[in-house]
Design a protein around this motif. Structure first.
Motif, PDB file in Angstrom:
ATOM      1  N   LEU A  15     125.987 -13.909  52.914  1.00 54.19           N
ATOM      2  CA  LEU A  15     125.622 -12.994  53.995  1.00 54.19           C
ATOM      3  C   LEU A  15     124.121 -13.026  54.269  1.00 54.19           C
ATOM      4  O   LEU A  15     123.687 -13.002  55.429  1.00 54.19           O
ATOM      5  N   SER A  16     123.319 -13.081  53.203  1.00 55.00           N
ATOM      6  CA  SER A  16     121.864 -13.119  53.387  1.00 55.00           C
ATOM      7  C   SER A  16     121.441 -14.388  54.108  1.00 55.00           C
ATOM      8  O   SER A  16     120.639 -14.349  55.057  1.00 55.00           O
ATOM      9  N   ALA A  17     121.966 -15.530  53.666  1.00 54.40           N
ATOM     10  CA  ALA A  17     121.609 -16.796  54.310  1.00 54.40           C
ATOM     11  C   ALA A  17     122.044 -16.800  55.769  1.00 54.40           C
ATOM     12  O   ALA A  17     121.282 -17.198  56.663  1.00 54.40           O
ATOM     13  N   ALA A  18     123.268 -16.356  56.028  1.00 55.52           N
ATOM     14  CA  ALA A  18     123.772 -16.358  57.402  1.00 55.52           C
ATOM     15  C   ALA A  18     122.950 -15.446  58.301  1.00 55.52           C
ATOM     16  O   ALA A  18     122.619 -15.806  59.443  1.00 55.52           O
ATOM     17  N   LEU A  19     122.607 -14.263  57.811  1.00 54.16           N
ATOM     18  CA  LEU A  19     121.844 -13.315  58.618  1.00 54.16           C
ATOM     19  C   LEU A  19     120.447 -13.848  58.915  1.00 54.16           C
ATOM     20  O   LEU A  19     119.965 -13.784  60.060  1.00 54.16           O
ATOM     21  N   LEU A  20     119.791 -14.389  57.905  1.00 54.03           N
ATOM     22  CA  LEU A  20     118.445 -14.931  58.111  1.00 54.03           C
ATOM     23  C   LEU A  20     118.467 -16.119  59.070  1.00 54.03           C
ATOM     24  O   LEU A  20     117.568 -16.272  59.913  1.00 54.03           O
ATOM     25  N   LEU A  21     119.476 -16.966  58.967  1.00 50.64           N
ATOM     26  CA  LEU A  21     119.569 -18.130  59.854  1.00 50.64           C
ATOM     27  C   LEU A  21     119.927 -17.717  61.280  1.00 50.64           C
ATOM     28  O   LEU A  21     119.377 -18.250  62.251  1.00 50.64           O
ATOM     29  N   ALA A  22     120.848 -16.769  61.424  1.00 50.52           N
ATOM     30  CA  ALA A  22     121.227 -16.308  62.764  1.00 50.52           C
ATOM     31  C   ALA A  22     120.029 -15.714  63.494  1.00 50.52           C
ATOM     32  O   ALA A  22     119.870 -15.897  64.705  1.00 50.52           O
ATOM     33  N   ARG A  23     119.177 -15.019  62.761  1.00 52.62           N
ATOM     34  CA  ARG A  23     118.003 -14.402  63.394  1.00 52.62           C
ATOM     35  C   ARG A  23     116.917 -15.421  63.715  1.00 52.62           C
ATOM     36  O   ARG A  23     115.937 -15.080  64.369  1.00 52.62           O
ATOM     37  N   ARG A  24     117.095 -16.631  63.246  1.00 50.17           N
ATOM     38  CA  ARG A  24     116.189 -17.710  63.623  1.00 50.17           C
ATOM     39  C   ARG A  24     116.809 -18.602  64.691  1.00 50.17           C
ATOM     40  O   ARG A  24     116.329 -19.701  64.952  1.00 50.17           O
ATOM     41  N   GLY A  25     117.898 -18.131  65.281  1.00 49.14           N
ATOM     42  CA  GLY A  25     118.475 -18.808  66.433  1.00 49.14           C
ATOM     43  C   GLY A  25     119.586 -19.787  66.139  1.00 49.14           C
ATOM     44  O   GLY A  25     120.069 -20.459  67.058  1.00 49.14           O
TER      45      GLY A  25
END
Length: 458
Positions: A15-25
């Protein structure tokens, strides 16, 4: 080739990786084999996670975890605090603030509460989706590169596959190699409780914990969110005399022996939330990518490294590795498949000292406990102990500098090699010269536990 990133596993690391990556586009899909969390936090205790049984155990969210939330996911931290999690200062043994130690803060929360907040945030991201009840059957590989994953219903195209599915990942044995593997040498039994409304929170010895130690066993009380807390007792796997700790009545009788737990467990102070939950088969393990691993496949969290949960490092390690992936991808989005291999290697090397430390600490503890169980306890050293996390933490009760140095390392905010400095050695010697010695355990002996457990089984 698809630009989609598939994250396998919907725990803290995924979840952390996905959230951080999604917020980077980036376009991200999380695949989680278990069911979705409840919509309301009040029902979080009923969330069934057979794919991640460790979620039912006590957890600590160290200074590094809280620091990454504050820096990279401040809205998640705010949401957690609004829903009952607490920030607890550990700059001094009593929890008082100290100038220059503003980073020495931990987050008091249950693991399911943290995952609930991360999942809520991820659902709000337009470029992200989560598919629950979805298991990866195999990775699709084309010309040595990840091209997708096969799930029930077909193939999901992807150019990058991040394996955050933990120790039970279906791809871990195929695409990674074991570089280190040692038994932790301990079995834990844990039970959760909640302080009743109107009952003041009793004091804790060290931040969100009160640790206890004995001759051949150990344990502690960990404070979490919404006035919940957990008590865990550890024993040697082959210590048959203490196996009855997994039974509720026996566990309750043993925890009642510890004066440190009495304010929390006395009549009218708290209510029981769970049965006693055992955790066995624990191992310190470290993996790296196999030479034949396809380009675009990467690993983080427990799929890459596991350590003894007694040190509370797992969630913080997972969050830090997620940040490593997100920052590397944002810096060079045009070459993601190659970056995945590079970042996985860096994440492995970053965690290696913590893995080695856990292996060594478990070896020492097992040796001490086994000697006590065998009736031949090892003598305590007579001189100044060598510099270590534990010796500085003990001496830190009398020296704020040593306390903070130890807490920064314990919280993963500073590397292990920052402990052994000339100043820390000098201060440790001064504490010992003042007459300080580690205090022997004040609670019950192993013989007391054995007697109570034997009586409870009659």
């Amino acid at each position: 080739m698809s630009n989609r990133i598939v994250v396998m596993g919907g725990g803290i690391s995924g979840l952390s990786a996905a959230l951080l990556l999604a917020r980077r586009g980036f376009e991200v899909t999380v695949l989680e084999r278990d069911q979705a969390p409840p919509g309301e936090l009040a029902a979080i205790g009923d969330w069934h996670r057979p794919g991640a049984p460790q979620t039912r155990q006590l957890h600590t969210f160290l200074g590094l975890f809280r620091q990454h939330l504050r820096t990279h996911l401040p809205d998640v931290l705010e949401d957690l605090l609004a829903h009952g999690a607490e920030e607890v200062g550990i700059a001094t043994p009593s929890g008082e603030a100290a100038a220059g130690a503003e980073d020495l803060v931990v987050l008091a929360s249950r693991r399911p509460t943290v995952e609930w907040a991360l999942e809520r945030a991820l659902r709000r991201e337009p470029g992200a989706e989560i598919r629950y009840g979805t298991s990866v059957r195999r990775a699709e590989v084309q010309d040595g590169r990840i091209s997708g994953v096969l799930v029930r219903g077909g193939v999901i195209d992807a150019g990058v596959l991040i394996d955050a599915a933990g120790r039970r990942s279906p791809l871990r044995d195929e695409f990674t190699v074991l570089e280190g593997d040692e038994e932790c040498g301990v079995v834990y039994n844990t039970r959760f409780y909640r302080l009743l409304d109107g009952v003041p929170r009793p004091p804790l010895k060290r931040g969100v914990t009160t640790m206890v130690a004995g001759d051949g066993f150990g344990g502690g009380l960990f404070y979490h969110d919404n006035r919940t807390f957990a008590i865990g007792i550890g024993r040697l796997p082959d210590d048959n005399d203490l196996k009855a700790l997994r039974e509720a009545d026996a566990f309750d009788q043993v925890t009642a022996l510890f004066p440190e737990f009495e304010p929390w467990l006395r009549d009218g102070a708290s209510e029981v939330l769970t049965e006693v939950v055992p955790m066995a088969g624990l191992r310190n393990s470290l993996r790296g990518l196999a030479p034949e691993a396809p380009l675009g496949y990467g690993v983080l969290g427990d799929a890459l490294c596991t350590t003894d949960p007694a040190f509370g490092r797992g969630a913080s390690v997972a969050m830090h590795q997620a940040v490593m992936f997100a920052e590397a991808f944002a810096g060079d989005p045009g070459s993601l498949p190659g970056l995945v291999r590079e970042v996985t290697a860096r994440a492995k090397e970053w965690v290696r000292p913590w893995y080695d430390d856990s292996v060594q600490a478990d070896f020492v503890r097992t040796r001490l406990w086994q000697a006590s169980v065998d009736g031949h306890p090892l003598p305590q050293g007579a001189g100044v102990p060598p510099v270590s996390l534990f010796s500085l933490m003990e001496a830190g009760e009398h020296d704020p500098h040593l306390w903070q140095a130890a807490q920064r390392v314990a919280g993963l905010l500073a590397p292990l090699d920052s402990l052994d400095t000339p100043e820390n050695r000098r201060r440790l010697q001064e504490v010992w010269a003042s007459g300080h010695r580690p205090q022997p355990p004040s609670g019950p002996s192993r013989a007391d536990l054995v007697e109570v457990l034997a009586a409870s089984s009659r």
